[in-house]
Motif scaffolding. Structure first.
Motif, PDB file in Angstrom:
ATOM      1  N   ALA A   8      -3.186   7.295  -7.104  1.00  0.00           N
ATOM      2  CA  ALA A   8      -2.596   8.411  -7.849  1.00  0.00           C
ATOM      3  C   ALA A   8      -2.376   9.608  -6.917  1.00  0.00           C
ATOM      4  CB  ALA A   8      -3.502   8.800  -9.007  1.00  0.00           C
ATOM      5  N   GLU A   9      -1.328  10.355  -7.200  1.00  0.00           N
ATOM      6  CA  GLU A   9      -1.121  11.627  -6.494  1.00  0.00           C
ATOM      7  C   GLU A   9      -2.403  12.446  -6.552  1.00  0.00           C
ATOM      8  OE1 GLU A   9       1.194  12.633  -4.777  1.00  0.00           O
ATOM      9  OE2 GLU A   9       3.141  11.859  -5.443  1.00  0.00           O
ATOM     10  N   GLY A  10      -2.803  12.968  -5.431  1.00  0.00           N
ATOM     11  CA  GLY A  10      -4.002  13.788  -5.408  1.00  0.00           C
ATOM     12  C   GLY A  10      -5.284  13.003  -5.207  1.00  0.00           C
ATOM     13  N   SER A  11      -5.147  11.679  -5.084  1.00  0.00           N
ATOM     14  CA  SER A  11      -6.336  10.844  -4.872  1.00  0.00           C
ATOM     15  C   SER A  11      -7.033  11.238  -3.569  1.00  0.00           C
ATOM     16  CB  SER A  11      -5.911   9.375  -4.803  1.00  0.00           C
ATOM     17  OG  SER A  11      -6.958   8.605  -4.255  1.00  0.00           O
ATOM     18  N   LYS A  12      -8.355  11.139  -3.575  1.00  0.00           N
ATOM     19  CA  LYS A  12      -9.112  11.452  -2.355  1.00  0.00           C
ATOM     20  C   LYS A  12      -9.562  10.179  -1.629  1.00  0.00           C
ATOM     21  CE  LYS A  12     -10.484  15.942  -4.058  1.00  0.00           C
ATOM     22  NZ  LYS A  12     -11.541  16.774  -4.682  1.00  0.00           N
ATOM     23  N   ILE A  13      -9.001   9.039  -2.045  1.00  0.00           N
ATOM     24  CA  ILE A  13      -9.351   7.783  -1.388  1.00  0.00           C
ATOM     25  C   ILE A  13      -8.891   7.802   0.070  1.00  0.00           C
ATOM     26  CG2 ILE A  13      -8.645   5.344  -1.276  1.00  0.00           C
ATOM     27  CD1 ILE A  13      -8.951   5.214  -4.290  1.00  0.00           C
ATOM     28  N   ASP A  14      -9.756   7.317   0.939  1.00  0.00           N
ATOM     29  CA  ASP A  14      -9.448   7.246   2.366  1.00  0.00           C
ATOM     30  C   ASP A  14      -9.233   5.777   2.739  1.00  0.00           C
ATOM     31  OD1 ASP A  14      -9.130   7.867   5.015  1.00  0.00           O
ATOM     32  OD2 ASP A  14     -11.284   7.831   5.446  1.00  0.00           O
ATOM     33  N   TYR A  15      -7.997   5.449   3.188  1.00  0.00           N
ATOM     34  CA  TYR A  15      -7.693   4.052   3.514  1.00  0.00           C
ATOM     35  C   TYR A  15      -6.543   4.034   4.507  1.00  0.00           C
ATOM     36  CZ  TYR A  15      -7.751  -0.967   2.497  1.00  0.00           C
ATOM     37  OH  TYR A  15      -7.892  -2.322   2.581  1.00  0.00           O
ATOM     38  N   ALA A  16      -6.427   2.949   5.267  1.00  0.00           N
ATOM     39  CA  ALA A  16      -5.429   2.899   6.356  1.00  0.00           C
ATOM     40  C   ALA A  16      -4.006   3.120   5.839  1.00  0.00           C
ATOM     41  CB  ALA A  16      -5.519   1.558   7.083  1.00  0.00           C
ATOM     42  N   ASN A  17      -3.601   2.313   4.827  1.00  0.00           N
ATOM     43  CA  ASN A  17      -2.254   2.448   4.278  1.00  0.00           C
ATOM     44  C   ASN A  17      -2.324   2.795   2.798  1.00  0.00           C
ATOM     45  OD1 ASN A  17      -0.696   1.751   6.627  1.00  0.00           O
ATOM     46  ND2 ASN A  17      -1.407  -0.362   6.352  1.00  0.00           N
ATOM     47  N   LEU A  18      -1.745   3.945   2.456  1.00  0.00           N
ATOM     48  CA  LEU A  18      -1.811   4.426   1.072  1.00  0.00           C
ATOM     49  C   LEU A  18      -0.413   4.812   0.602  1.00  0.00           C
ATOM     50  CD1 LEU A  18      -4.909   6.797   1.371  1.00  0.00           C
ATOM     51  CD2 LEU A  18      -4.797   4.747  -0.065  1.00  0.00           C
ATOM     52  N   ILE A  19      -0.096   4.475  -0.664  1.00  0.00           N
ATOM     53  CA  ILE A  19       1.134   5.003  -1.270  1.00  0.00           C
ATOM     54  C   ILE A  19       0.727   5.829  -2.489  1.00  0.00           C
ATOM     55  CG2 ILE A  19       3.363   4.469  -2.318  1.00  0.00           C
ATOM     56  CD1 ILE A  19       3.433   1.862  -0.802  1.00  0.00           C
ATOM     57  N   TYR A  20       1.129   7.086  -2.489  1.00  0.00           N
ATOM     58  CA  TYR A  20       0.809   7.989  -3.602  1.00  0.00           C
ATOM     59  C   TYR A  20       1.919   7.945  -4.639  1.00  0.00           C
ATOM     60  CZ  TYR A  20      -2.684   9.837  -0.394  1.00  0.00           C
ATOM     61  OH  TYR A  20      -3.753   9.966   0.462  1.00  0.00           O
ATOM     62  N   VAL A  21       1.567   7.730  -5.894  1.00  0.00           N
ATOM     63  CA  VAL A  21       2.544   7.722  -7.006  1.00  0.00           C
ATOM     64  C   VAL A  21       1.913   8.413  -8.207  1.00  0.00           C
ATOM     65  CG1 VAL A  21       3.670   5.556  -6.295  1.00  0.00           C
ATOM     66  CG2 VAL A  21       1.713   5.495  -7.872  1.00  0.00           C
ATOM     67  N   PRO A  22       2.733   8.837  -9.192  1.00  0.00           N
ATOM     68  CA  PRO A  22       2.140   9.486 -10.381  1.00  0.00           C
ATOM     69  C   PRO A  22       1.273   8.508 -11.189  1.00  0.00           C
ATOM     70  CG  PRO A  22       4.497   9.966 -10.215  1.00  0.00           C
ATOM     71  CD  PRO A  22       4.198   8.903  -9.205  1.00  0.00           C
ATOM     72  N   GLU A  23       1.751   7.242 -11.370  1.00  0.00           N
ATOM     73  CA  GLU A  23       0.995   6.279 -12.177  1.00  0.00           C
ATOM     74  C   GLU A  23       0.836   4.963 -11.423  1.00  0.00           C
ATOM     75  OE1 GLU A  23       0.955   5.973 -16.113  1.00  0.00           O
ATOM     76  OE2 GLU A  23       1.956   7.877 -16.620  1.00  0.00           O
ATOM     77  N   PRO A  24      -0.332   4.768 -10.804  1.00  0.00           N
ATOM     78  CA  PRO A  24      -0.521   3.582  -9.962  1.00  0.00           C
ATOM     79  C   PRO A  24      -0.266   2.253 -10.682  1.00  0.00           C
ATOM     80  CG  PRO A  24      -2.269   5.154  -9.560  1.00  0.00           C
ATOM     81  CD  PRO A  24      -1.484   5.686 -10.718  1.00  0.00           C
TER      82      PRO A  24
END
Lengths: 341, 341, 341
Positions: free
Chosen positions: B58-74
């Protein structure tokens, strides 16, 4: 809408009440509304909850009600009105071109068989029975007169069905019972299920309900048994005349159920159990042993007398409070004991 | 193989990581490997075991990971990728030669009807709806646009179905309700069931689920109602928008269920009961009376507030110990009483 | 009826008992009657309840019984008698003229396909498998050798089925799992279900039972899994070898069940739960958490150790009496307290 006077003419009754009162349909005594007509089986029926527009009663009945029609046989008159309000319109006529009927099958006059239905070898179908589309009837099945088999029903080999039986869509009659033996390492090995399923006359089987065959014994439904949807009837079960099982009831193998038994939804009955005539079971009851007393009412799991079950259930809801009372007692006793020293 | 940057474009997300990283497919958080993309429902998921090539968050997520895609609704983005990797391939195109479609039926453009399916008189099917094989549709049924009716479904006469409805295999819509009246000797006599079943848009009906018709009233599912497999919906029931019933739930006749209600598996609801909007019921709950409080949560049989039910259940597990405490108290009291004399 | 001596010849055994004793059929150790023959898997079987006409036992067995046949491998001999008493008679031969088989489907030698059955693109069916009428097999399905698929079964796309599998009528394999996500206003949105269902060899699936597919993971039944009628298997479930689930059992999504587990009717298991090998569950048990102890037996809802559950249930039946005992204690204490003052 039809006026009471006209209905009275149809059933050749004697009207007491408003001849111009308008009726839309028929329904049961419990469910009939102001625009519906029903009948009273006995003078002793309770009328407080009755909201029907009119009642059909027996000649000489002492029932007091706004609109009454007196006839010699109330149920016969009610049945005539059922025919009047809901005339049967055949789903199909004759044998559809795209049905398959084995050359060795015998069908009585007036039989209709729908599209994509399969009628196997040596099947017998009595006169005026109606088989809808997508119905699969295996070999050696006997179906009586005036039956109504809805779409996509499956009837496995050797099943016998009486007259005036209705089977709702998707029901499976004569599937294999759940019979296995286990090898020493636990591997389950199938025991063939070759027994018959025999269904009496005037029975009704609900949508997607399953009735199993046994290894050798017969699974039997006597006349007027009524099964709701998604009911499971295990192998070698017998069910007495007039018994009605509600939706999702499960009857394990070799259970013997008496006459006019009524079960609520999702009841389960363990294997080899016997249930006496007229027994009533609340929804979700789990029957774990024989019920010998006729007309008794049970609930709970394990099942018990319904009144006792209700009392226990009320206490269960508040168990915490009772445990608190035990704690209070313990403290008080401790104090009393200390004071004694 | 498709590059992360391209996937990111498909779901209109914002990429953090390697745009050239190659993805083969989608999978669950637990199972996704290095060539698969998955999603994190919440920030609190545990990442130690995760091996996915990329995570949708989700947008604003604090997850730390190598490859991330931020979207409004995962979830919605994940669903879009499922469609991308597993596009819908039509079961059949047009009307199969071995289907039967009544000359009086009307089918919109893009409708497909599978082999051995029967479409009765005066049926209407909206554009782009797909009927698979072995489906039996009785007369006067209306099916909306873009519906998906899987194999061997049965839809009885006069049923009305909205747009974008999915019906899983073997479901029965419009079977007769379980309605009888009894003669004075107890013999049950069928009351005809002629009411409609009306299903809103965006509903989904599970495999082998049954929805009954009533004597005269309508059985109604509002938009977005979701029924799991082997669910039983009695006659004259109404179910509010967005309500979801899990597998093997049984709803008795004339029950009224509100919007966005959620029921766990094997719940049973007694007849004529009303359930408020947003109510949640634990699996196997038995509802025996109206639930008036919106968004309340219940469990047990008879149903009660879920917290109270859990407390009572914990005590039930150890009832023996509490009874022992009563016995100890009785002995102590007896001793105290004797000492007093 | 056949004489024991003849049966003994068929299975090349050594008879101890009455050579002229007449046998009608075979059955399991528990169910066999006086005219039936069965076998003893081990010397340790309990014989008190056994009523069989004769027992097949291993050479060197120390079992004491009226009629015994000694053979090197009792189960192999029993299987031979199953074949003898219940020779398989094919439902149909070859591929029916009114079946549809896709040109891209591959069927082994000896395969039969019934009327009104649909076999989709790229389906593979192994040799000697028998597909009855009205069966709908979607594309890319694999069915092994010597399987028996009864009428009106639906097998959705990509399902894989091993050898010697029996599927009773109306079962649905590979229906969509019940997977949704909710928008912020509560509207449920479907998550596509594209995972496979994989069924091992020697499995049996009951009438109208449903086995769901998952979003991406596989739903797996290992070899020799036996499911009774109207069972619900959620998406992403795995079930170990030899496990048997009775009628109307419901298994929620992502449950992992071990080997040789046995569940009574109407059991429900909550999602993501793990159940160890050899666990037994009484009918109607509701499993709410992992069961880690192998071969343990449980009952009740929430589930607990079966002995403890039985003790609690006995107390529950009479809760009123215990509450009365608390009331008596309270009165006595009050009196003691008053006396103290």
């Amino acid at each position: 809408m039809i006026k009471l006077q006209q209905l009275c003419g149809i059933i050749k009754g004697r009207l007491k009440g408003d001849p111009g009162y308008e009726i839309l349909s028929v329904n049961s005594l419990e469910k009939a509304g102001k625009e519906e007509i029903t009948f009273a089986a006995k003078d002793t029926v309770k009328l407080e909850q009755v909201k029907a527009g009119a009642l059909i009663v027996a000649e000489g009945s002492k029932i007091d009600y706004a609109n009454l029609i007196y006839v010699p046989e109330p149920y016969a008159a009610f049945a005539a009105l059922l025919e009047f309000f809901f005339p049967r319109s055949p789903f199909n006529e004759g044998i559809a071109g795209q049905a398959y009927v084995s050359p060795t099958a015998r069908t009585g006059s007036g039989v209709s068989i729908g599209m994509f239905s399969y009628i196997g070898d040596n099947v017998e179908i009595g006169e005026d029975s109606e088989i809808h589309s997508g119905v699969q009837v295996y070999h050696n099945v006997k179906i009586g007169k005036n039956c109504l088999i809805y779409a996509n029903v499956v009837i496995r080999e050797d099943v016998e069905i009486g007259d005036h039986v209705i089977i709702q869509p998707g029901a499976v009659i004569g599937g294999d019972g759940f019979g296995f033996t286990r090898l020493s390492d636990g591997t389950p090995i199938k025991i063939p299920q070759k027994g018959k399923v025999i269904i009496g006359s005037h029975c009704e089987i609900g949508s997607n309900t399953c009735i199993d065959r046994s290894t050798v014994e017969e699974t039997v439904l006597e006349d007027y048994v009524k099964l709701d949807n998604l009911v499971q009837i295990g192998h070698n079960v017998s069910i007495g005349r007039g018994t009605a099982l509600s939706g999702q009831v499960g009857i394990s193998g070799s259970v013997k159920i008496g006459k006019n038994v009524i079960m609520g939804g999702q009841v389960g009955v363990g294997d080899h159990i016997k249930i006496a005539d007229g027994v009533m079971l609340a929804g979700k009851t789990g029957v774990v042993g024989n019920i010998k007393e006729e007309n008794s009412i049970h609930g709970g799991y394990p099942h018990q007398d319904i009144r006792q079950w209700r009392k226990s259930s009320v206490i269960f809801r508040n168990l915490e409070k009772y445990i608190d009372r035990i704690r209070v007692l313990e403290k008080k006793i401790k104090k009393l004991e200390e004071n004694e020293k």
